[in-house]
Design a protein around this motif. Structure first.
Motif, PDB file in Angstrom:
ATOM      1  N   PRO A  28       4.898   6.282   7.069  1.00  0.00           N
ATOM      2  CA  PRO A  28       5.275   5.631   5.806  1.00  0.00           C
ATOM      3  C   PRO A  28       6.718   5.936   5.410  1.00  0.00           C
ATOM      4  N   ASP A  29       7.353   4.991   4.731  1.00  0.00           N
ATOM      5  CA  ASP A  29       8.779   5.146   4.425  1.00  0.00           C
ATOM      6  C   ASP A  29       9.058   6.264   3.432  1.00  0.00           C
ATOM      7  N   PHE A  30       8.012   6.785   2.795  1.00  0.00           N
ATOM      8  CA  PHE A  30       8.256   7.900   1.870  1.00  0.00           C
ATOM      9  C   PHE A  30       8.227   9.257   2.578  1.00  0.00           C
ATOM     10  N   LEU A  76       3.226  12.223  -2.516  1.00  0.00           N
ATOM     11  CA  LEU A  76       2.000  11.438  -2.351  1.00  0.00           C
ATOM     12  C   LEU A  76       1.571  10.802  -3.668  1.00  0.00           C
ATOM     13  N   VAL A  77       1.618  11.552  -4.737  1.00  0.00           N
ATOM     14  CA  VAL A  77       1.224  11.014  -6.046  1.00  0.00           C
ATOM     15  C   VAL A  77       2.162   9.884  -6.461  1.00  0.00           C
ATOM     16  N   GLN A  78       3.443  10.055  -6.213  1.00  0.00           N
ATOM     17  CA  GLN A  78       4.410   9.012  -6.551  1.00  0.00           C
ATOM     18  C   GLN A  78       4.152   7.727  -5.762  1.00  0.00           C
ATOM     19  N   ASN A  79       3.515   7.856  -4.602  1.00  0.00           N
ATOM     20  CA  ASN A  79       3.229   6.706  -3.737  1.00  0.00           C
ATOM     21  C   ASN A  79       1.725   6.478  -3.608  1.00  0.00           C
ATOM     22  N   LYS A  80       0.979   6.786  -4.648  1.00  0.00           N
ATOM     23  CA  LYS A  80      -0.481   6.748  -4.600  1.00  0.00           C
ATOM     24  C   LYS A  80      -1.041   5.362  -4.332  1.00  0.00           C
TER      25      LYS A  80
END
Length: 478
Positions: free
Chosen positions: A433-435, A464-468
């Protein structure tokens, strides 16, 4: 008659080897299918080989997936030098070896079920159930770790969803055949895992609630006999003279999970968990958080602390030889320092051990630094998800689970691609993933000796939370 390519074996005493989908055919003129199948105790002998292969497969998965994740970094070893980046290529030999090991377990289980079980005259329900369990577990590993995998030689590529659906059917049959409650409980935990990965919140919660009624359920694969296999990860983090794998400093207090306390190392190699009750509580907590029931989330996490983790064994261990003396980083903190999870957070104490001062606590099954006070501080869904995934990371460290939580998947190997025309271009590209930060960013930290503080470059649980809502992570949110 030769065994087919996916089921060829060599029998030498009780050691069994089987080719996987992409390996070269091996034959033994003295042990043919006609001689082995009707032989005395052929099923039990084969099952012993399947158990051994399960241990080998889990060991292989743990070694390489822990490097890909932010749990451990390669501080010296000859293992992959690029997985830490993370850089994952379909032509990488390690990608092929992991896939081959999963396929061996899948095919060995299948051979026992289709070739040996039908010929038995007595009650072999327990043996059949165990073979079904391991076949299901191989499917779960394929689903969690790869963009897709075939389940037979040169077969069509099954998506992770298809692999999980097949695993569910296998586990349901295994559970119906098992006689012992602890075996059924292990199946139930894996059923909850499958439904969690599929985002089936109701089904996952149902199985998790059932599993949580047996809060100390633990299924492990075994290591440490003269015939093998060895727990290579134990060697990497404890037994070898050079500390090959080093944990992220904020996870230092949980290392080593595997260790020996006797002079004869091979007789004291620790098992690796593949199903444990902690997962049921974490799934239930995540389901409650997804439904915005913060009070229920907090209660479940407290139950996890009080009813499960606090009752897992803790051993006082002499780890004074561990000086993190690898070659890739010479600034690893080895004294008690404060730890910041990223630049924005407040420093915490007690996460890095000074091993020269005496014995340290070693958590053989599960450990966490999270306390009831931390749980009480949860106010929002994001707070809850952060704490759940932090606890997942700490509880499952050194078990090969973190890479999946980060949303990373291996591509299908080049060996498979060259022989299987079902493999397309989409299958030979890893999912990163890009994050996910590159250039070893997940493992990076800064050690300020003047202030005795270590600061992580990235708090991946915050990321992870920012990209949940990403399709790759937190399946109950999507």
């Amino acid at each position: 008659m030769k065994l087919p390519l996916n089921s060829i074996f060599i029998l030498a005493s009780t050691a069994l080897l089987l080719t996987s989908c992409e390996l070269t055919e091996v034959t033994n003129p003295y042990v043919t299918e006609e001689r082995f199948i009707p032989s005395f105790q052929s099923l039990q002998t084969w099952l012993n080989g399947v158990r051994r292969q399960a241990s080998v497969t889990v060991g292989t998965v743990v070694e390489f997936s822990e490097l890909v994740s932010d749990n451990y970094f390669n501080n010296y070893t000859q293992s992959s030098k690029v997985f830490d980046n993370p850089e994952i290529n379909y032509f990488d030999q390690d990608v092929a070896n992991i896939q081959a090991s999963i396929h061996k377990l899948m095919e060995m289980s299948k051979f026992g079920l289709t070739k040996l079980v039908p010929l038995q005259t007595g009650d072999v329900n327990q043996e059949k159930a165990e073979l079904l369990f391991y076949q299901a577990y191989a499917h779960i590993l394929g689903a969690d770790l790869y963009v897709g995998l075939p389940t037979e030689a040169l077969g069509e590529i099954k998506s992770p969803l298809q692999l999980l659906q097949e695993a569910i059917s296998l586990l349901e049959e295994a559970s119906s055949l098992y006689a012992k409650a602890e075996d059924k409980d292990a199946c139930t935990i894996l059923l909850a895992r499958c439904h969690h990965r599929m985002g089936n919140i109701q089904e996952a919660s149902r199985f998790a609630r059932q599993a949580a009624t047996s809060p100390l359920t633990l299924r492990q694969v075994q290591y440490g006999t003269q015939n093998g296999p060895s727990n290579n990860f134990q060697s990497a983090i404890f037994s070898s003279t050079t500390n090959s794998f080093a944990p992220l400093p904020r996870l230092d207090f949980l290392d080593p999970k595997y260790f020996h306390q006797t002079a004869t190392v091979f007789e004291d190699e620790k098992p690796i968990a593949i199903a444990k009750a902690e997962e049921a509580f974490l799934i239930l907590a995540e389901a409650a958080a997804a439904q915005q029931d913060i009070g229920q989330t907090k209660q479940i996490l407290k139950d996890l602390l009080n009813d499960v983790i606090s009752k897992r064994p803790v051993i006082m261990l002499d780890d004074s030889r561990d000086t993190r003396n690898g070659g890739n980083r010479n600034d690893y903190p080895i004294t008690e320092v404060s730890v910041k999870f990223d630049e924005q957070t407040t420093a915490k104490e007690g996460l890095v051990r000074d091993r020269s001062k005496g014995d340290i606590p070693a958590y053989k099954v599960s450990g966490t630094h999270v306390t009831s006070r931390d749980i009480d501080a949860v106010r929002t869904q994001d707070d809850a998800l952060y704490l759940i995934y932090l606890m997942r990371q700490e509880i499952f460290i050194a078990e090969g689970r973190r890479m999946t939580d980060l949303g990373i998947r291996f591509p299908i190997s080049q060996r498979e691609q060259l022989s299987n025309n079902h493999v397309t271009n989409e299958h030979i590209n890893a999912i990163i993933p890009d994050f996910i930060p590159g250039n070893r960013g997940m493992d990076d930290f800064v050690y300020d000796k003047s202030s005795a503080t270590v600061t992580m470059r990235h708090d991946m649980n915050k990321v992870l939370v920012q990209n949940k809502t990403s399709p790759y992570v937190m399946p109950f949110i999507n």
